[in-house]
Design a protein around this motif. Structure first.
Motif, PDB file in Angstrom:
ATOM      1  N   PHE B  50       0.811  -1.231   0.000  1.00 53.73           N
ATOM      2  CA  PHE B  50       0.000   0.000   0.000  1.00 53.73           C
ATOM      3  C   PHE B  50       0.839   1.274   0.000  1.00 53.73           C
ATOM      4  O   PHE B  50       0.322   2.344  -0.209  1.00 53.73           O
ATOM      5  CB  PHE B  50      -0.934   0.004   1.214  1.00 53.73           C
ATOM      6  CG  PHE B  50      -1.796  -1.233   1.297  1.00 53.73           C
ATOM      7  CD1 PHE B  50      -2.912  -1.359   0.487  1.00 53.73           C
ATOM      8  CD2 PHE B  50      -1.456  -2.270   2.150  1.00 53.73           C
ATOM      9  CE1 PHE B  50      -3.694  -2.498   0.541  1.00 53.73           C
ATOM     10  CE2 PHE B  50      -2.242  -3.404   2.205  1.00 53.73           C
ATOM     11  CZ  PHE B  50      -3.356  -3.539   1.404  1.00 53.73           C
ATOM     12  N   LEU B  68      -4.074   3.294  -5.536  1.00 54.70           N
ATOM     13  CA  LEU B  68      -4.964   3.309  -4.370  1.00 54.70           C
ATOM     14  C   LEU B  68      -5.360   4.739  -4.020  1.00 54.70           C
ATOM     15  O   LEU B  68      -6.550   5.062  -3.882  1.00 54.70           O
ATOM     16  CB  LEU B  68      -4.264   2.647  -3.182  1.00 54.70           C
ATOM     17  CG  LEU B  68      -5.078   2.551  -1.890  1.00 54.70           C
ATOM     18  CD1 LEU B  68      -6.310   1.681  -2.098  1.00 54.70           C
ATOM     19  CD2 LEU B  68      -4.239   1.990  -0.752  1.00 54.70           C
ATOM     20  N   ILE B 234      -7.122   1.980  -9.393  1.00 56.84           N
ATOM     21  CA  ILE B 234      -6.960   0.526  -9.284  1.00 56.84           C
ATOM     22  C   ILE B 234      -7.539  -0.228 -10.495  1.00 56.84           C
ATOM     23  O   ILE B 234      -6.853  -1.084 -11.065  1.00 56.84           O
ATOM     24  CB  ILE B 234      -7.569   0.003  -7.964  1.00 56.84           C
ATOM     25  CG1 ILE B 234      -6.808   0.618  -6.783  1.00 56.84           C
ATOM     26  CG2 ILE B 234      -7.463  -1.523  -7.891  1.00 56.84           C
ATOM     27  CD1 ILE B 234      -7.368   0.219  -5.430  1.00 56.84           C
TER      28      ILE B 234
END
Lengths: 254, 280
Positions: B50, B68, B234
């Motif tokens: 992440f 993200l 994404i």
């Protein structure tokens, strides 16, 4: 013209699209009297009420002809919001606003029209209206709870209090006891009777039961298929109906 | 005779259950595939999945930071643009259905619902990307807002129309205007339905790919949050990497799929929770 009457209806005709629902209704009602409007389902009783406070404005294909005066005020020439400020209404189903507290339900009208100059004054109006609807004792300790916690009958009396908080000159009731239990119905009738006698409110009430009309009304109007077939003092009409349809209705044959 | 009826009943119930299960198979399969293929990728990368930008081809590191952040920013921006319009459109359509504007808005909303989303992307490309000279997060947000508009409008419309007429009459009888009734009575009563509609729009915005193809650009290896600059998302990353000839990129795509499904599920559960508490 008609200044001494609380309500004057003259040649009132209403169409929904091509279908004529009211076919020329005329009557005069003196102040602080109670009129019971009777007649079989679909005879145009609710339409008559909605013509008086101009709720028919919002029925897209409704057309109104004729004259309605509320204390000398020509309803169809007047600002409709001013008319509705003077003409309160209670509906067939109890409909307190579910997202407002009990207090706010009663205060919404006075707030809308700026009737109270201070919080105290608003409190007094709310208390008066709830007392007039005979609901005060039951709700005074939970004014800030939602109305959805009340029983159906209590909700209907709250709806009455909401209408009364504007101190209306005329109160329209569309079968207000049709969906509530007999005890609550009695209480509602009693408060209606009281606001008429004590506060001089003129009441027009649609009812399904001749008994209710006999109990509380001063005048009865009998509507059949959009026509006013009988209008007069309740006792006279009940004892001596001039039209055989009215007689049948009072005997429960219609 | 009674036995035959009972038997038929069981047979019928079985058929219904079977068909219902068949309808769920793709969803279950997809979720399972994402967990099986994406789970290990995320597990081996850990938090870095992440916090790092996507890797160069052939490398053994993973990360989806830019996509993200991009997806979150796009979801928020497009909601910011789309929801107020949808809200006003729904109020117009439900509360003023016979006004000329109400009819036009309803027609537009229905038409937009049928429009292929790739066309919406091309439309935004010609009216925003070309004049501005480059793709941008803003352009993509507007494209997504257009995609979610009819969905959110329809949801809010349904919520508003489910408010019983009698509350409207009560408000009008007190002397309120129609607009006041709409905003102080109908909308607050329907508030949960309205929130659900917004969440559905949010989910829609997070999952769309086609409207982004010409509008977003692919700022994948360095983070950009300026709405006027290019970004990534994404779904776009999955679309690109799933067909890349490098195994590590395909693995990143699987991990990203799992993240997207999780985000989707979160919003969906939130929407369900708000529906459950609907009043009246």
């Amino acid at each position: 013209m008609g200044g001494s009457y609380a309500l004057l209806v003259e040649g009132l005709k209403v169409w929904y699209g091509r279908r004529q629902v009211l076919r020329g209704i005329s009557f005069k009602l003196p102040p602080s009297s109670i009129l019971a409007v009777m007649g079989p389902s679909g005879s145009g009783k609710s339409t008559l009420l909605r013509a008086i406070n101009r709720l028919l404005d919002y029925v897209p294909d409704a057309r109104v002809e004729g004259r309605v005066e509320v204390f000398g005020l020509d309803v169809y020439r007047e600002n409709p919001y001013r008319v509705r400020r003077l003409v309160g209404m209670v509906f067939q189903t109890p409909n307190p606003f579910p997202h407002m507290s009990i207090y706010d339900n009663v205060a919404v009208g006075p707030r809308l029209h700026g009737l109270a100059k201070s919080r105290d004054e608003l409190d007094r109006i709310v208390e008066w209206a709830l007392k007039a609807a005979m609901l005060w004792d039951e709700v005074k300790d939970r004014l800030h709870e939602p109305p959805t916690k009340l029983s159906g009958g209590q909700q209907q009396r709250l709806s009455l209090a909401r209408a009364l908080a504007l101190k209306p000159s005329i109160l329209l009731l569309d079968e207000p006891t049709a969906n509530i239990d007999p005890t609550n119905a009695r209480r509602l009738e009693e408060s209606i009777r009281r606001v008429a006698v004590e506060d001089g409110v003129t009441v027009v009430m649609v009812t399904h039961t001749p008994q209710q009309a006999l109990r509380i009304s001063d005048y009865v109007a009998f509507i059949y298929e959009g026509k006013l077939v009988e209008f007069g003092r309740t006792r006279e009409v009940a004892l001596n109906p001039s039209h055989k349809l009215t007689a049948m209705y009072f005997r429960g044959e219609l | 005779m009674a036995e035959v009826r009972a038997l038929l009943d069981i047979l019928f119930k079985g058929c219904v259950l079977l068909i219902a299960f068949l309808a769920l198979v793709p969803v279950l399969h997809l979720t399972l595939a994402a967990i099986v293929n994406g789970g290990p990728v995320i597990a081996s990368a850990g938090l870095k999945f992440f916090t790092e930008v996507p890797p160069p081809p052939g490398n053994r590191t993973y990360g989806i930071l830019t996509s993200l952040i991009g997806t979150i920013e796009l979801a928020l921006l497009s909601t910011l643009v789309g929801v107020p319009i949808s809200f006003m459109a729904a109020v117009l359509v439900v509360e003023f259905p016979h006004s000329r504007l109400g009819r036009i808005v309803r027609l537009l909303s229905r038409t937009l619902l049928e429009l292929p989303t790739i066309l919406i992307g091309m439309f935004v490309f010609t009216i925003i990307v070309v004049p501005l000279g480059s793709p941008s997060i803003l352009a993509a947000s507007i494209a997504l807002a257009l995609v979610m508009l009819p969905y959110v409008t329809t949801y809010i419309e349904t919520a508003l129309s489910s408010v019983p007429r009698t509350y409207r009459e009560a408000g009008l009888a007190l002397g309120m205007t129609k607009a006041r009734v709409a905003f102080t009575i109908v909308v607050p009563i329907a508030v949960r339905g309205v929130v659900t509609g917004i969440l559905v729009g949010l989910a829609k915005a997070m999952g769309e790919t086609a409207p982004l193809l010409f509008t977003l650009g692919r700022a994948r290896t360095s983070l950009n949050v300026d709405p006027l600059g290019p970004g990534d998302a994404i779904p776009l990353l999955i679309y690109d990497y799933a067909q890349a000839p490098y195994e590590n990129l395909r693995e990143v795509a699987w991990g990203a799929t799992l993240v997207l499904i999780t985000l989707f599920l979160l919003v969906y559960v939130l929407a369900r929770l708000t529906i459950r508490g609907v009043r009246v």
